[in-house]
Write a protein that holds these residues in place. Structure first.
Motif, PDB file in Angstrom:
ATOM      1  N   ILE A 144      40.443  66.382  27.842  1.00 49.43           N
ATOM      2  CA  ILE A 144      41.689  66.323  28.202  1.00 49.43           C
ATOM      3  C   ILE A 144      42.840  67.638  27.262  1.00 49.43           C
ATOM      4  CG2 ILE A 144      43.269  64.164  27.260  1.00 49.43           C
ATOM      5  CD1 ILE A 144      41.680  62.914  27.381  1.00 49.43           C
ATOM      6  N   SER A 145      41.652  67.409  26.360  1.00 52.48           N
ATOM      7  CA  SER A 145      42.961  69.179  26.115  1.00 52.48           C
ATOM      8  C   SER A 145      42.542  70.261  26.838  1.00 52.48           C
ATOM      9  CB  SER A 145      41.960  69.812  24.352  1.00 52.48           C
ATOM     10  OG  SER A 145      40.881  70.067  24.347  1.00 52.48           O
ATOM     11  N   ARG A 151      46.274  66.584  29.570  1.00 52.21           N
ATOM     12  CA  ARG A 151      46.953  66.863  28.439  1.00 52.21           C
ATOM     13  C   ARG A 151      48.718  66.306  27.941  1.00 52.21           C
ATOM     14  NH1 ARG A 151      45.621  72.524  28.860  1.00 52.21           N
ATOM     15  NH2 ARG A 151      47.540  73.877  28.837  1.00 52.21           N
ATOM     16  N   ASN A 152      49.323  67.287  28.955  1.00 48.90           N
ATOM     17  CA  ASN A 152      50.660  66.886  29.230  1.00 48.90           C
ATOM     18  C   ASN A 152      50.468  65.117  29.376  1.00 48.90           C
ATOM     19  OD1 ASN A 152      51.203  69.261  28.488  1.00 48.90           O
ATOM     20  ND2 ASN A 152      50.981  70.007  30.825  1.00 48.90           N
ATOM     21  N   ASP A 154      48.980  62.826  28.169  1.00 47.89           N
ATOM     22  CA  ASP A 154      48.426  61.848  27.046  1.00 47.89           C
ATOM     23  C   ASP A 154      49.297  61.613  26.308  1.00 47.89           C
ATOM     24  OD1 ASP A 154      46.709  61.125  25.043  1.00 47.89           O
ATOM     25  OD2 ASP A 154      45.452  63.012  24.678  1.00 47.89           O
TER      26      ASP A 154
END
Length: 204
Positions: A144-145, A151-152, A154
């Protein structure tokens, strides 16, 4: 408001691990229903070993008697070139407007979406919620990171990560090979499906 998980797969064939996974996810995530969504044999990116009809029949046999499990042939009835998870989830959000819809998938698929390999990956992630099951060798938080797409989105609610106890993997391809080579995968599939496969001489 009900919580509904959409569990898409080839189910070629459906296995006891599919059922165990769906049951465990429903329990841990407090889902009211799990919809078993077999993909269409008309998809250009998929090659099925048996017909849609046989896969559908085995799904209905496998989940009979469990009120939480529902089969749905939506994707089987769509033109192959129009099938996309983004459109499928829009369909179910329209069908169940008062409920929360979650897409159930493995961490390997999360990687593919994060790399933009799926149709409308950006919109798919930004407009939906996901239950992501662990896969051996994949760090879901790192995935995800590393992905701007993931990530945007999350926000603490988009992804429900299940990272313990769901890495059991007995693939449908393993079971197909066992049938083809005269093995004995009886207890890897529901008894009703084992009988169905034998009676129809599938995966020979």
């Amino acid at each position: 408001m009900a919580k509904i998980g959409i569990y898409g797969s080839s189910f070629d064939p459906i296995t006891n691990v599919h059922l165990w996974t769906a049951s465990t996810v429903a329990h841990r995530c407090k889902l009211d229903q799990v919809i078993f969504l077999p993909c269409s044999g008309k998809r250009p990116d998929k090659t099925m070993q048996i017909s849609d009809e046989h896969r559908w029949n085995m799904i209905t046999l496998a989940i009979a008697g469990n009120d939480k499990f529902i089969p749905d042939d939506y994707e089987m009835n769509q033109p192959g070139w129009e099938i996309a998870t983004y459109l499928t989830l829009n369909h179910f959000k329209t069908k169940y407007p008062a409920d929360e819809i979650y897409f159930i998938m493995g961490a390997d698929l999360l990687l593919d979406i994060g790399e933009g390999k799926w149709k409308k990956s950006q919109e798919l992630i930004s407009e939906n919620k996901f239950i992501v099951m662990a896969r051996d060798g994949i760090n879901m938080l790192a995935a995800i990171s590393k992905s701007p797409i993931l990530r945007n989105a999350d926000d603490g609610q988009t992804f429900h990560l299940i990272d313990k106890g769901l890495a059991m993997e007995i693939s449908s391809s393993y079971i197909r090979d066992e049938f083809k080579r005269g093995g004995e995968p009886r207890y890897l599939v529901p008894d009703s499906c084992y009988t169905y496969i034998k009676n129809h001489q599938l995966y020979k």
